[in-house]
Design a protein around this motif. Structure first.
Motif, PDB file in Angstrom:
ATOM      1  N   ASP A 148       4.291 -11.774 -12.304  1.00 54.47           N
ATOM      2  CA  ASP A 148       4.149 -10.955 -11.103  1.00 54.47           C
ATOM      3  C   ASP A 148       2.988  -9.977 -11.230  1.00 54.47           C
ATOM      4  O   ASP A 148       2.705  -9.454 -12.308  1.00 54.47           O
ATOM      5  N   GLY A 149       2.338  -9.720 -10.109  1.00 57.58           N
ATOM      6  CA  GLY A 149       1.346  -8.670 -10.032  1.00 57.58           C
ATOM      7  C   GLY A 149       1.956  -7.460  -9.333  1.00 57.58           C
ATOM      8  O   GLY A 149       2.733  -7.605  -8.389  1.00 57.58           O
ATOM      9  N   VAL A 150       1.617  -6.252  -9.801  1.00 56.60           N
ATOM     10  CA  VAL A 150       2.221  -5.026  -9.271  1.00 56.60           C
ATOM     11  C   VAL A 150       1.192  -4.291  -8.404  1.00 56.60           C
ATOM     12  O   VAL A 150       0.015  -4.199  -8.750  1.00 56.60           O
ATOM     13  N   TRP A 151       1.665  -3.783  -7.245  1.00 50.81           N
ATOM     14  CA  TRP A 151       0.817  -2.963  -6.389  1.00 50.81           C
ATOM     15  C   TRP A 151       1.504  -1.637  -6.071  1.00 50.81           C
ATOM     16  O   TRP A 151       2.721  -1.545  -6.034  1.00 50.81           O
ATOM     17  N   ASP A 152       0.666  -0.606  -5.880  1.00 50.71           N
ATOM     18  CA  ASP A 152       1.152   0.749  -5.612  1.00 50.71           C
ATOM     19  C   ASP A 152       0.305   1.296  -4.463  1.00 50.71           C
ATOM     20  O   ASP A 152      -0.892   1.517  -4.609  1.00 50.71           O
ATOM     21  N   TRP A 153       0.942   1.532  -3.320  1.00 51.20           N
ATOM     22  CA  TRP A 153       0.214   1.854  -2.084  1.00 51.20           C
ATOM     23  C   TRP A 153       0.468   3.308  -1.688  1.00 51.20           C
ATOM     24  O   TRP A 153       1.608   3.711  -1.449  1.00 51.20           O
ATOM     25  N   ASP A 154      -0.596   4.109  -1.641  1.00 50.66           N
ATOM     26  CA  ASP A 154      -0.543   5.481  -1.127  1.00 50.66           C
ATOM     27  C   ASP A 154      -0.836   5.409   0.370  1.00 50.66           C
ATOM     28  O   ASP A 154      -1.981   5.252   0.784  1.00 50.66           O
ATOM     29  N   LEU A 155       0.217   5.528   1.185  1.00 54.79           N
ATOM     30  CA  LEU A 155       0.042   5.356   2.621  1.00 54.79           C
ATOM     31  C   LEU A 155      -0.704   6.516   3.268  1.00 54.79           C
ATOM     32  O   LEU A 155      -1.214   6.385   4.381  1.00 54.79           O
ATOM     33  N   VAL A 156      -0.784   7.648   2.576  1.00 56.78           N
ATOM     34  CA  VAL A 156      -1.495   8.802   3.141  1.00 56.78           C
ATOM     35  C   VAL A 156      -3.000   8.578   3.070  1.00 56.78           C
ATOM     36  O   VAL A 156      -3.727   8.731   4.057  1.00 56.78           O
ATOM     37  N   ARG A 235       8.839   7.104  -1.382  1.00 61.39           N
ATOM     38  CA  ARG A 235       8.727   8.505  -0.970  1.00 61.39           C
ATOM     39  C   ARG A 235       8.439   8.574   0.526  1.00 61.39           C
ATOM     40  O   ARG A 235       7.579   7.852   1.041  1.00 61.39           O
ATOM     41  N   ARG A 236       9.173   9.442   1.222  1.00 64.40           N
ATOM     42  CA  ARG A 236       8.986   9.679   2.657  1.00 64.40           C
ATOM     43  C   ARG A 236       8.858  11.168   2.909  1.00 64.40           C
ATOM     44  O   ARG A 236       9.303  11.986   2.089  1.00 64.40           O
ATOM     45  N   ASP A 237       8.290  11.516   4.053  1.00 61.35           N
ATOM     46  CA  ASP A 237       8.196  12.942   4.403  1.00 61.35           C
ATOM     47  C   ASP A 237       9.491  13.384   5.089  1.00 61.35           C
ATOM     48  O   ASP A 237      10.452  12.600   5.212  1.00 61.35           O
ATOM     49  N   ALA A 238       9.520  14.611   5.533  1.00 63.29           N
ATOM     50  CA  ALA A 238      10.739  15.166   6.131  1.00 63.29           C
ATOM     51  C   ALA A 238      11.160  14.406   7.382  1.00 63.29           C
ATOM     52  O   ALA A 238      12.344  14.362   7.726  1.00 63.29           O
ATOM     53  N   GLN A 239      10.213  13.817   8.069  1.00 58.75           N
ATOM     54  CA  GLN A 239      10.530  13.056   9.287  1.00 58.75           C
ATOM     55  C   GLN A 239      10.858  11.588   8.977  1.00 58.75           C
ATOM     56  O   GLN A 239      11.103  10.796   9.883  1.00 58.75           O
ATOM     57  N   GLY A 240      10.869  11.222   7.690  1.00 56.79           N
ATOM     58  CA  GLY A 240      11.214   9.860   7.314  1.00 56.79           C
ATOM     59  C   GLY A 240      10.042   8.898   7.317  1.00 56.79           C
ATOM     60  O   GLY A 240      10.213   7.692   7.105  1.00 56.79           O
ATOM     61  N   ARG A 241       8.818   9.399   7.534  1.00 57.42           N
ATOM     62  CA  ARG A 241       7.648   8.539   7.529  1.00 57.42           C
ATOM     63  C   ARG A 241       7.298   8.158   6.089  1.00 57.42           C
ATOM     64  O   ARG A 241       7.334   9.012   5.188  1.00 57.42           O
ATOM     65  N   PRO A 242       6.945   6.890   5.844  1.00 56.45           N
ATOM     66  CA  PRO A 242       6.660   6.438   4.469  1.00 56.45           C
ATOM     67  C   PRO A 242       5.371   7.051   3.939  1.00 56.45           C
ATOM     68  O   PRO A 242       4.365   7.136   4.648  1.00 56.45           O
ATOM     69  N   LEU A 243       5.430   7.500   2.692  1.00 56.32           N
ATOM     70  CA  LEU A 243       4.262   8.090   2.048  1.00 56.32           C
ATOM     71  C   LEU A 243       3.759   7.239   0.889  1.00 56.32           C
ATOM     72  O   LEU A 243       2.555   7.184   0.635  1.00 56.32           O
ATOM     73  N   ARG A 244       4.673   6.612   0.188  1.00 56.51           N
ATOM     74  CA  ARG A 244       4.274   5.793  -0.961  1.00 56.51           C
ATOM     75  C   ARG A 244       5.192   4.592  -1.069  1.00 56.51           C
ATOM     76  O   ARG A 244       6.402   4.703  -0.871  1.00 56.51           O
ATOM     77  N   MET A 245       4.583   3.463  -1.406  1.00 56.88           N
ATOM     78  CA  MET A 245       5.344   2.212  -1.495  1.00 56.88           C
ATOM     79  C   MET A 245       4.836   1.427  -2.702  1.00 56.88           C
ATOM     80  O   MET A 245       3.631   1.386  -2.969  1.00 56.88           O
ATOM     81  N   ILE A 246       5.749   0.841  -3.463  1.00 54.19           N
ATOM     82  CA  ILE A 246       5.351   0.001  -4.595  1.00 54.19           C
ATOM     83  C   ILE A 246       6.017  -1.364  -4.452  1.00 54.19           C
ATOM     84  O   ILE A 246       7.031  -1.503  -3.761  1.00 54.19           O
ATOM     85  N   GLY A 247       5.421  -2.358  -5.091  1.00 60.32           N
ATOM     86  CA  GLY A 247       5.993  -3.701  -4.987  1.00 60.32           C
ATOM     87  C   GLY A 247       5.290  -4.691  -5.889  1.00 60.32           C
ATOM     88  O   GLY A 247       4.455  -4.327  -6.726  1.00 60.32           O
ATOM     89  N   THR A 248       5.633  -5.948  -5.710  1.00 59.28           N
ATOM     90  CA  THR A 248       5.085  -7.019  -6.551  1.00 59.28           C
ATOM     91  C   THR A 248       4.673  -8.203  -5.693  1.00 59.28           C
ATOM     92  O   THR A 248       5.157  -8.378  -4.564  1.00 59.28           O
ATOM     93  N   HIS A 249       3.786  -9.020  -6.261  1.00 63.52           N
ATOM     94  CA  HIS A 249       3.436 -10.321  -5.701  1.00 63.52           C
ATOM     95  C   HIS A 249       3.800 -11.391  -6.720  1.00 63.52           C
ATOM     96  O   HIS A 249       3.424 -11.287  -7.890  1.00 63.52           O
TER      97      HIS A 249
END
Length: 502
Positions: A148-156, A235-249
């Motif tokens: 698997d390859g790992v990715w880490d996405w900073d949505l901000v 990680r999400r902000d106070a309003q529930g909006r996504p801030l950071r997401m991690i995953g694999t391929h």
């Protein structure tokens, strides 16, 4: 670094350093040890510590060669910093890790007087680093073994970080892949983009506990690779909006290709079954009127008052009707073989007797073609070569192989037959002197209704004989193979299990 000149003043700092400090002779004998070094080595006093050491290389270092490396650094540079070694705690023999700093102290005339340095116990740090490395290695091994390859996405910021394996998955080296999120999204296959975005948004909106999607990604070389993409917002902000997401391929190209092949195979098998069922039904329907045609033609053939002119026509009707009936029978047999419906009567069968019997039945055809039989190898004194088979079906196979060897032979050619025992198997070979077959013809040989160009000649055939022969041999737990040399002829080999074990 300029040489340090010996000074009789040994600062009081030596006594109060929180880490070990020492002075030693060039030969390695300790001259001074501060309280911290005394305690590090498990002693109660400096005198006890100084009296305990004879050979620092073997008594201090776990690896005695470290002493030579230590001295080599001092000789080259005049000092040593951060020299990490595993050593023995002098009094207890316990193994600990230390970091040493040292420098050479010389007299005004340059003569080496002694070494001074510090020793810090870093056992806890080394253990922590080892544990961290082990943990990292374990996770790395787990990820590498899974592929698997790992990715880490900073949505901000939109930046996406990829592991080395992730980049390798698509053929990129360390600095080649653009780590902007939208840049990698653009590598998604256009047909898969909409569903991928819907699945991702469903997770962002909280409708799915995690993001899971299968789609194609364009690799560096332009090829497409199927991947299973999985991720989760961490990680999400106070309003529930996504801030950071991690995953694999995960590379699932092989699985998707296998699924496509299975689907194609299933469709082909379904089409084959439909074709076989249709052929079987049509063949059964044809037999009744054909038998009636042949029956009445035989009556006409034996009628005493039929004129010679009509008698010739009747012969043509009979010949054509029998050819068509043989074709119908072959179609039925092929359909039965494909459906696994061939019934066999197992027995011990002498293949030599079957060969000679088949040749006798085909002798008129051979004589007309001027083809001779060489059966000397088959009829010589051989060890017992009986096979376990169905005699009628084996005769059917031999009739087909010998008939082909006659039909496709050259004028005045030879048909050679051979029977040989090979371990627990018996091989029956039928060879001809014909023009042989090339690689393309060999590849199509067992395709139903394929006559390999003979359909344009005067040689009669249906293109089903060899197909049926191979299916019959396989039904008898054997194998039918062929070798051929263009211009020199062909050899068909039937391999069957011997009736008695070797």
């Amino acid at each position: 670094m300029p040489p340090i000149v010996a000074n009789n003043d040994f600062s009081s700092l030596f006594e109060f350093l929180p880490i070990g400090a020492y002075r030693s002779s060039p030969g390695g004998l300790p001259l001074r040890a501060n309280p911290a070094l005394v305690a590090l080595n498990g002693y109660c006093s400096e005198a006890e510590h100084l009296a305990s050491t004879v050979d620092i290389a073997t008594e201090w270092y776990v690896d005695p060669m470290r002493r030579a490396e230590f001295l080599g650094c001092l000789a080259r540079d005049g000092f040593v910093t951060g020299f990490v070694s595993e050593v023995y705690r002098r009094k207890t023999g316990e193994r600990i890790w230390v970091s040493e700093n040292a420098h050479a102290v010389r007299a005004a005339d340059g003569e080496l007087r002694f070494y001074e340095g510090t020793v810090e116990d870093i056992t806890a740090r080394v253990a922590a680093q080892a544990a961290l490395r082990e943990s990292e290695a374990r996770w790395k091994l787990a990820l590498d073994s899974s592929g698997d390859g790992v990715w880490d996405w900073d949505l901000v910021s939109g930046a996406e970080t990829y592991s080395r394996r992730f980049k390798e998955l698509y053929g990129y080296t360390e600095n080649e892949l653009d780590e902007r999120h939208e840049a990698f999204d653009n590598l998604t296959h256009p047909e898969d983009m909409a569903q991928m975005l819907r699945d991702r948004q469903a997770h962002f909106d909280g409708h799915a506990p995690r993001y899971v999607n299968e789609h194609r990604v364009r690799c560096k070389d332009g090829s497409w690779k199927w991947v299973l993409s999985r991720g989760m917002v961490i990680r999400r902000d106070a309003q529930g909006r996504p801030l950071r997401m991690i995953g694999t391929h995960t590379d699932i190209t092989a699985r998707r290709e296998a699924e496509a092949l299975r689907a194609a195979r299933d469709r082909a098998e379904a089409a084959d079954r439909t074709k076989s069922e249709m052929m079987s039904r049509v063949s059964h329907e044809l037999r009744t009127p054909l038998n009636a045609v042949l029956g009445f033609a035989q009556l006409l053939d034996t009628a005493p008052d039929i004129s010679p002119r009509y008698h010739g026509w009747v012969q043509h009707i009979l010949a054509s009707g029998r050819h068509l009936l043989n074709l119908v029978d072959d179609v039925l047999d092929v359909s039965s073989a494909q459906n696994g419906a061939i019934s066999l009567s197992w027995a011990e069968v002498d293949p030599v007797a079957v060969l000679l019997e088949s040749w006798t039945m085909l002798s008129a055809q051979a004589a007309q073609a001027g083809v001779r039989l060489d059966a000397t190898t088959a009829t010589a004194n051989l060890p017992e070569c009986c096979v376990r088979a169905d005699r009628r079906r084996l005769t059917q196979v031999m009739n087909n192989l010998l008939s082909n060897a006659i039909k496709y032979n050259r004028d005045g050619g030879l048909v050679a037959v051979q029977v040989a025992r090979v371990g627990e198997q018996v091989q029956i070979r039928v060879s001809d002197d014909g023009k042989g077959l090339d690689a393309g013809q060999l590849a199509r040989m067992f395709t139903p209704f394929e006559r390999l160009g003979a359909e344009h000649s005067t040689v009669q055939g249906t293109g089903l004989g060899l197909v049926l022969a191979r299916q019959l041999v396989q039904a008898m737990n054997g194998e039918l193979s062929v070798t051929s040399v263009p211009g020199r002829g062909s050899t068909f080999t039937v391999t069957l299990r011997a009736a008695d074990p070797a």
